[in-house]
Motif scaffolding. Structure first.
Motif, short mmCIF file in Angstrom:
data_model
loop_
_atom_site.label_atom_id
_atom_site.label_comp_id
_atom_site.label_asym_id
_atom_site.label_seq_id
_atom_site.Cartn_x
_atom_site.Cartn_y
_atom_site.Cartn_z
N MET A 22 0.52 -1.20 -0.26
CA MET A 22 0.14 -0.09 -0.43
C MET A 22 0.28 0.75 -0.08
SD MET A 22 -3.06 -0.98 2.42
CE MET A 22 -3.77 0.93 2.40
N GLY A 23 0.30 2.18 -0.51
CA GLY A 23 1.15 4.01 -0.70
C GLY A 23 0.68 4.65 0.38
N ILE A 24 2.03 4.61 1.61
CA ILE A 24 1.94 5.40 1.74
C ILE A 24 2.66 7.32 2.37
CG2 ILE A 24 2.45 3.69 3.95
CD1 ILE A 24 5.34 4.23 4.51
N TYR A 25 2.04 8.20 3.46
CA TYR A 25 2.63 9.35 2.65
C TYR A 25 3.42 9.85 4.42
CZ TYR A 25 -1.33 11.96 4.38
OH TYR A 25 -2.38 12.08 5.35
N TYR A 26 3.99 10.68 4.55
CA TYR A 26 4.75 11.17 6.10
C TYR A 26 4.10 11.98 6.36
CZ TYR A 26 7.93 6.88 5.19
OH TYR A 26 7.42 5.41 5.29
N SER A 36 3.82 22.67 7.16
CA SER A 36 3.48 20.97 7.60
C SER A 36 4.00 21.01 6.45
CB SER A 36 2.06 20.54 7.69
OG SER A 36 1.12 20.78 8.70
N ASN A 37 4.82 19.99 6.28
CA ASN A 37 5.16 19.82 5.58
C ASN A 37 4.98 18.13 5.04
OD1 ASN A 37 7.52 19.14 2.48
ND2 ASN A 37 9.17 18.24 4.17
N VAL A 38 4.90 17.36 3.55
CA VAL A 38 4.86 16.36 3.24
C VAL A 38 5.64 15.31 1.91
CG1 VAL A 38 2.78 14.79 2.24
CG2 VAL A 38 1.96 16.79 3.22
N ILE A 39 5.38 14.03 2.52
CA ILE A 39 6.73 13.22 1.81
C ILE A 39 5.81 11.98 1.56
CG2 ILE A 39 9.11 12.32 1.63
CD1 ILE A 39 10.45 13.68 3.68
N TYR A 40 5.21 12.03 0.31
CA TYR A 40 4.99 10.61 -0.60
C TYR A 40 5.36 9.12 -0.59
CZ TYR A 40 1.08 14.29 -1.10
OH TYR A 40 0.21 14.97 -1.34
N ASP A 41 5.16 8.50 -0.42
CA ASP A 41 5.72 6.81 -1.28
C ASP A 41 5.08 6.05 -1.81
OD1 ASP A 41 7.18 5.22 -1.08
OD2 ASP A 41 7.68 4.56 0.88
N ARG A 42 4.48 6.51 -2.69
CA ARG A 42 3.57 5.73 -3.65
C ARG A 42 3.90 4.56 -4.95
NH1 ARG A 42 -0.64 8.44 -2.73
NH2 ARG A 42 -0.89 9.34 -0.41
N SER A 43 5.19 4.76 -4.85
CA SER A 43 5.81 3.89 -5.51
C SER A 43 5.99 2.23 -5.59
CB SER A 43 7.49 4.63 -6.43
OG SER A 43 7.85 5.79 -6.29
N HIS A 44 5.30 1.67 -7.20
CA HIS A 44 5.03 0.42 -7.16
C HIS A 44 3.85 -0.17 -5.82
CE1 HIS A 44 9.36 0.05 -8.84
NE2 HIS A 44 9.74 0.54 -8.25
N SER A 45 3.15 1.28 -5.51
CA SER A 45 2.47 0.86 -4.72
C SER A 45 0.88 0.12 -5.51
CB SER A 45 1.73 2.55 -4.00
OG SER A 45 1.14 2.64 -4.56
N ALA A 46 0.05 -0.39 -4.05
CA ALA A 46 -1.27 -0.79 -5.07
C ALA A 46 -1.79 -0.51 -7.10
CB ALA A 46 -2.68 -1.75 -4.04
#
Length: 283
Positions: A22-26, A36-46
């Motif tokens: 699953m994709g996540i973000y920080y 606020s600051n967001v970092i996305y981690d979506r590579s190779h996610s469903a």
């Protein structure tokens, strides 16, 4: 995760289980003058690798009344963009009302196309459009000439007349739209925002009650809460102005809760929308 959804009464029967993860973000939560600051981690996610063949739209939309999507999904990957377009086309062909929060997330648009290249096609199949102060311009390339938008947002000085002009321009560009809603956030600091919204139905322009939100607990999910409130109001055939004020109140309440999800009840939202902002203990 599915158990959590079911706990809130969400049907999980049509969830497709594919992909590596699953994709996540920080989220680095801001406060006062620190954003606020967001970092996305979506590579190779469903969702990034999902195929249009993974979903049986005839079954999914058989008894459906409303389909909601955001501009975040097509930003993730080319396959997700294809899937998003197919979804809104299928929903429309089944007579399902389609709403879309344009949600520009510039950090995600890294796969080769820009947001306007993709979103302008997707929004052709949308009935209810939802945006924040800048999404129409940056996600769809729809502009009105007057006004310094970035300065207005950063300074906390918003002129709703410009948003009425922008909503009218949206109807000109996308005649399929039945409603255009725009949320208006005045960012005085990360902990203090003014919050309101407006809604155009093609004939009449409405402005909501304005909330002065101090000591924000968590603003993430505020836009989603507005969208959910607007969908609830329109689906339950509230008057347009009533649906708008219900949505603005729902989003205001979300700012007092940690996490993405607004756990307010409809009665609590109605109480605030009716003017009870005392915050007194309910016994």
């Amino acid at each position: 995760m599915c158990a959590i959804f079911r706990g809130y009464g969400v049907d999980t029967a049509y969830i497709a289980r594919r992909g590596e993860r699953m994709g996540i973000y920080y989220l680095e939560a801001g406060a006062n003058q620190r954003p606020s600051n967001v970092i996305y981690d979506r590579s190779h996610s469903a969702i990034a690798t999902a195929s249009t063949a993974d979903f049986d739209w005839d079954r999914i939309f058989e008894d459906a009344a409303w389909f909601h999507i955001t501009g975040i999904t097509p930003a993730i990957s080319a396959r997700a963009a294809d899937l998003a377009l197919q979804a809104v086309q299928a929903a429309q062909s089944h007579g399902v009302t389609v709403s879309c929060d344009y949600n520009l997330r510039q950090k995600l648009w890294q796969w080769g196309k820009t947001a306007p290249e993709v979103m302008t096609e997707l929004v052709k199949y949308v009935d209810v459009g939802i945006a924040n102060e800048e999404d129409c311009q940056r996600s769809l390339g729809v502009h009105v000439s007057a006004g310094d938008w970035e300065h207005a947002v950063a300074s906390g000085a918003l002129d709703t007349a410009r948003y009425e002009a922008l909503a009218r321009k949206m109807f000109d560009e996308f005649p399929n739209l039945r409603y255009q809603a725009i949320t208006l956030r005045e960012s005085i600091s990360a902990s203090h925002n003014g919050w309101s919204a407006c809604l155009h139905n093609g004939d009449t322009f409405y402005g909501s009650h304005r909330y002065d939100i101090t000591h924000i607990v968590d603003r993430v999910g505020g836009g989603d809460s507005f969208a959910a409130g607007l969908i609830y109001g329109l689906y339950h055939e509230m008057p347009d102005e009533g649906a708008l004020n219900f949505a603005a109140a729902a989003s205001c309440l979300k700012h007092s809760m940690i996490g993405d999800v607004n756990l307010s009840t409809a009665d609590e939202v109605q109480r605030l929308a009716a003017g009870d902002s005392s915050g007194r203990v309910q016994r």
